[in-house]
Write a protein that holds these residues in place. Structure first.
Motif, mmCIF file in Angstrom:
data_model
loop_
_atom_site.group_PDB
_atom_site.id
_atom_site.type_symbol
_atom_site.label_atom_id
_atom_site.label_comp_id
_atom_site.label_asym_id
_atom_site.label_seq_id
_atom_site.Cartn_x
_atom_site.Cartn_y
_atom_site.Cartn_z
ATOM 1 N N GLU A 171 0.198 -22.004 -13.261
ATOM 2 C CA GLU A 171 1.574 -21.059 -13.231
ATOM 3 C C GLU A 171 1.148 -19.939 -12.206
ATOM 4 O OE1 GLU A 171 1.077 -19.745 -17.622
ATOM 5 O OE2 GLU A 171 1.669 -21.618 -17.468
ATOM 6 N N ARG A 172 0.602 -19.762 -12.342
ATOM 7 C CA ARG A 172 0.738 -18.579 -10.401
ATOM 8 C C ARG A 172 0.815 -19.311 -9.571
ATOM 9 N NH1 ARG A 172 -5.334 -14.981 -10.463
ATOM 10 N NH2 ARG A 172 -4.904 -15.006 -12.892
ATOM 11 N N VAL A 173 0.483 -20.522 -9.537
ATOM 12 C CA VAL A 173 1.115 -21.242 -7.766
ATOM 13 C C VAL A 173 2.648 -21.261 -8.367
ATOM 14 C CG1 VAL A 173 0.837 -23.564 -6.562
ATOM 15 C CG2 VAL A 173 -0.938 -22.444 -7.723
ATOM 16 N N GLU A 174 2.866 -21.745 -9.196
ATOM 17 C CA GLU A 174 4.041 -22.937 -9.463
ATOM 18 C C GLU A 174 5.003 -21.158 -9.370
ATOM 19 O OE1 GLU A 174 4.370 -23.882 -13.154
ATOM 20 O OE2 GLU A 174 3.445 -26.214 -12.951
ATOM 21 N N ARG A 175 4.831 -20.469 -10.258
ATOM 22 C CA ARG A 175 5.896 -19.426 -9.557
ATOM 23 C C ARG A 175 5.533 -18.230 -7.847
ATOM 24 N NH1 ARG A 175 3.299 -17.583 -14.081
ATOM 25 N NH2 ARG A 175 2.477 -15.304 -12.968
ATOM 26 N N HIS A 176 4.201 -18.746 -7.735
ATOM 27 C CA HIS A 176 4.276 -17.741 -6.192
ATOM 28 C C HIS A 176 3.967 -18.723 -5.158
ATOM 29 C CE1 HIS A 176 4.584 -14.012 -8.422
ATOM 30 N NE2 HIS A 176 3.557 -14.180 -9.799
ATOM 31 N N GLY A 177 3.623 -20.029 -5.421
ATOM 32 C CA GLY A 177 3.081 -21.199 -3.927
ATOM 33 C C GLY A 177 4.272 -21.215 -2.922
ATOM 34 N N SER A 178 5.626 -20.800 -3.267
ATOM 35 C CA SER A 178 6.548 -20.644 -2.203
ATOM 36 C C SER A 178 6.780 -19.341 -1.334
ATOM 37 C CB SER A 178 7.858 -21.441 -2.419
ATOM 38 O OG SER A 178 8.621 -20.362 -3.744
ATOM 39 N N LEU A 179 6.512 -18.489 -1.671
ATOM 40 C CA LEU A 179 6.291 -17.455 -1.519
ATOM 41 C C LEU A 179 5.809 -17.185 -0.094
ATOM 42 C CD1 LEU A 179 5.347 -13.633 -3.141
ATOM 43 C CD2 LEU A 179 4.821 -13.527 -0.722
ATOM 44 N N ARG A 180 7.051 -16.589 0.493
ATOM 45 C CA ARG A 180 6.859 -16.051 2.366
ATOM 46 C C ARG A 180 6.458 -14.939 3.125
ATOM 47 N NH1 ARG A 180 7.632 -18.558 6.264
ATOM 48 N NH2 ARG A 180 8.003 -18.600 8.833
ATOM 49 N N GLU A 181 5.410 -14.781 3.340
ATOM 50 C CA GLU A 181 5.318 -13.558 3.845
ATOM 51 C C GLU A 181 5.358 -12.678 4.540
ATOM 52 O OE1 GLU A 181 0.729 -11.502 3.505
ATOM 53 O OE2 GLU A 181 0.262 -14.179 2.941
ATOM 54 N N GLN A 182 6.145 -11.380 4.152
ATOM 55 C CA GLN A 182 7.081 -11.187 5.818
ATOM 56 C C GLN A 182 5.892 -10.125 7.092
ATOM 57 O OE1 GLN A 182 10.767 -11.637 5.411
ATOM 58 N NE2 GLN A 182 9.704 -12.551 3.726
ATOM 59 N N PRO A 183 6.604 -9.796 7.477
ATOM 60 C CA PRO A 183 5.996 -9.757 8.987
ATOM 61 C C PRO A 183 5.779 -8.030 8.728
ATOM 62 C CG PRO A 183 7.982 -10.340 9.630
ATOM 63 C CD PRO A 183 7.641 -11.144 8.392
ATOM 64 N N LEU A 184 4.752 -7.632 9.509
ATOM 65 C CA LEU A 184 4.471 -5.961 9.326
ATOM 66 C C LEU A 184 4.374 -5.358 10.938
ATOM 67 C CD1 LEU A 184 3.669 -4.108 7.526
ATOM 68 C CD2 LEU A 184 1.292 -3.708 8.636
ATOM 69 N N GLU A 185 5.788 -4.863 11.093
ATOM 70 C CA GLU A 185 6.450 -3.882 12.006
ATOM 71 C C GLU A 185 4.984 -3.197 12.395
ATOM 72 O OE1 GLU A 185 8.892 -4.753 14.613
ATOM 73 O OE2 GLU A 185 9.622 -6.434 12.823
ATOM 74 N N PRO A 186 4.672 -3.395 14.136
ATOM 75 C CA PRO A 186 3.152 -2.367 14.090
ATOM 76 C C PRO A 186 3.314 -0.868 13.767
ATOM 77 C CG PRO A 186 4.350 -3.942 16.197
ATOM 78 C CD PRO A 186 5.556 -3.901 15.064
ATOM 79 N N ASP A 187 4.356 -0.206 14.245
ATOM 80 C CA ASP A 187 4.848 1.080 13.339
ATOM 81 C C ASP A 187 4.188 1.302 11.899
ATOM 82 O OD1 ASP A 187 6.954 -0.108 13.483
ATOM 83 O OD2 ASP A 187 8.249 1.869 13.303
ATOM 84 N N ARG A 188 4.550 0.049 11.341
ATOM 85 C CA ARG A 188 4.241 0.249 9.904
ATOM 86 C C ARG A 188 2.747 0.084 9.889
ATOM 87 N NH1 ARG A 188 8.333 0.105 5.889
ATOM 88 N NH2 ARG A 188 5.881 0.943 4.881
ATOM 89 N N ARG A 189 2.453 -0.988 10.590
ATOM 90 C CA ARG A 189 0.721 -0.924 10.459
ATOM 91 C C ARG A 189 0.063 -0.063 11.241
ATOM 92 N NH1 ARG A 189 0.538 -5.026 14.023
ATOM 93 N NH2 ARG A 189 1.221 -7.337 12.069
ATOM 94 N N GLU A 190 0.551 0.467 11.790
ATOM 95 C CA GLU A 190 -0.467 2.128 12.258
ATOM 96 C C GLU A 190 -0.162 2.901 11.526
ATOM 97 O OE1 GLU A 190 -2.079 4.679 14.688
ATOM 98 O OE2 GLU A 190 -2.246 2.279 15.010
ATOM 99 N N GLN A 191 1.146 2.772 10.013
ATOM 100 C CA GLN A 191 1.027 3.917 9.756
ATOM 101 C C GLN A 191 0.338 3.072 8.353
ATOM 102 O OE1 GLN A 191 5.506 4.289 8.540
ATOM 103 N NE2 GLN A 191 5.602 4.791 10.648
ATOM 104 N N PHE A 192 0.071 2.378 7.529
ATOM 105 C CA PHE A 192 -0.677 2.012 7.156
ATOM 106 C C PHE A 192 -2.243 1.860 7.548
ATOM 107 C CE2 PHE A 192 2.838 -0.308 4.695
ATOM 108 C CZ PHE A 192 3.362 -0.151 3.933
ATOM 109 N N THR A 193 -2.601 2.367 8.884
ATOM 110 C CA THR A 193 -4.035 2.272 9.319
ATOM 111 C C THR A 193 -4.669 3.157 8.725
ATOM 112 O OG1 THR A 193 -3.923 0.110 10.540
ATOM 113 C CG2 THR A 193 -5.142 1.903 11.666
ATOM 114 N N VAL A 194 -3.498 4.435 9.217
ATOM 115 C CA VAL A 194 -3.595 5.968 9.672
ATOM 116 C C VAL A 194 -4.465 6.226 8.093
ATOM 117 C CG1 VAL A 194 -3.052 7.939 9.660
ATOM 118 C CG2 VAL A 194 -2.968 6.368 11.838
ATOM 119 N N ARG A 195 -3.357 6.077 6.785
ATOM 120 C CA ARG A 195 -2.838 6.323 5.731
ATOM 121 C C ARG A 195 -4.863 6.054 4.899
ATOM 122 N NH1 ARG A 195 1.923 4.410 2.775
ATOM 123 N NH2 ARG A 195 1.228 5.640 1.053
ATOM 124 N N TRP A 196 -4.824 4.439 4.898
ATOM 125 C CA TRP A 196 -6.510 3.783 4.437
ATOM 126 C C TRP A 196 -7.200 4.821 4.600
ATOM 127 C CZ3 TRP A 196 -6.515 0.492 0.565
ATOM 128 C CH2 TRP A 196 -7.559 0.296 0.635
#
Length: 221
Positions: A65-90
Motif C-alpha cells: 500500500e505504501r508503494v501504491e500511494r507513494h511509488g510515483s512520487l517525484r522528489e523535487q530538486p533542492l536549490e544550493p542556497d536551501r541546501r546550505e541553509q539546512f546543512t548549517v541548521r543541522w
C-alpha cells in the motif's frame, strides 16, 4: 442461440476473467511478492514484519500500500542556497546537543520534516504519511527519522511520562543524520549540475562534523 448472444456471452466471460486476474494480482502485491518488497525496503521490511507479530501477509500488504500511494512520487530538486541553509541548521543542532540534547533532537526532528516537505514528500504535519512516503524512496535510512521523532516526543514528556536518556538521544540523532544526508544530497539532476560552493572542512559548519563525544561529555538527560 443467435450470433449476437454468443458474442455477448464471450464478452461477459472475458470481462469476468480480466477482473478476476486483476484482483488476484492486487492481492498478491507487486511482482515477486515478498522477495521484491524485502529487496526494496531492506531493514524496514523486517521492522514492519515485527510490528505485525510476524504476519508476513499483513506486513507485505502494508508495504504494498505504501508503494501504491507513494511509488510515483517525484522528489523535487533542492536549490544550493536551501541546501546550505539546512546543512548549517543541522550542524548547529549537533553542536547544541552538548548543552541541550533534548532541544537539539527536537530541532533535528523538525528539520527532517521540513526538508522532506521541501523535497516533495507529504507535509511534516502528517508524520505517518510523510514517513510512509520516505520509506518507499529512502528505505535504508528512514528508521533514523522514526527514532529521532520518537525520542523528540518522549523528550517533550512522551506517553506515560517516559523520558529518553542522553545516550539514546545521541544515537537517534546520529542515525537520523543518514536520512538527512540522503535528502540534502540532491536528485540525479542535482548531481549533474556543477558545484556551486566549496566543500566544508572537517569540524566546520559543513556536512561531516565528527561525532566522538559520549554520554559523559553531553550535559543533562
Amino acid at each position: 442461440m443467435s450470433t449476437g448472444m454468443i458474442i455477448a456471452l464471450i464478452v461477459i466471460v472475458a470481462a469476468v476473467v480480466v477482473v478476476a486476474a486483476a484482483l488476484t494480482l492486487r492481492a498478491r502485491g507487486p511482482r515477486g511478492g515478498g522477495r521484491d518488497l524485502k529487496r526494496r525496503f531492506g531493514p524496514e521490511y523486517d521492522r514492519t514484519l515485527a510490528r505485525h507479530d510476524g504476519d508476513a501477509k499483513a506486513a507485505e500488504r502494508e508495504l504494498t500500500e505504501r508503494v501504491e500511494r507513494h511509488g510515483s512520487l517525484r522528489e523535487q530538486p533542492l536549490e544550493p542556497d536551501r541546501r546550505e541553509q539546512f546543512t548549517v541548521r543541522w550542524t548547529a543542532a549537533q553542536e547544541h546537543f552538548v548543552d541541550a540534547p533534548r532541544e537539539a533532537v527536537a530541532e533535528a526532528d523538525r528539520l527532517l520534516a521540513e526538508l522532506a516537505a521541501v523535497r516533495g514528500f507529504p507535509d511534516g504535519g502528517h508524520y505517518e504519511e510523510q514517513f510512509a512516503a520516505l520509506s518507499v524512496h529512502h528505505a535504508e535510512h528512514v528508521h533514523g527519522y522514526r527514532r529521532v521523532h520518537r525520542v523528540a516526543r518522549v523528550g517533550a514528556g512522551g506517553q506515560d511520562g517516559d523520558r529518553a536518556d542522553t545516550e539514546e538521544m545521541r544515537e537517534a540523532l546520529v542515525e537520523a543524520r543518514a536520512l538527512f544526508d540522503d535528502l540534502v544530497g540532491g536528485t540525479r539532476e542535482d548531481s549533474a549540475k556543477p558545484a556551486t560552493r566549496k566543500q566544508p572542512t572537517r569540524g566546520s559548519h559543513g556536512t561531516h562534523l565528527p561525532w566522538t563525544f559520549n554520554r559523559h561529555q553531553a550535559k543533562g538527560s
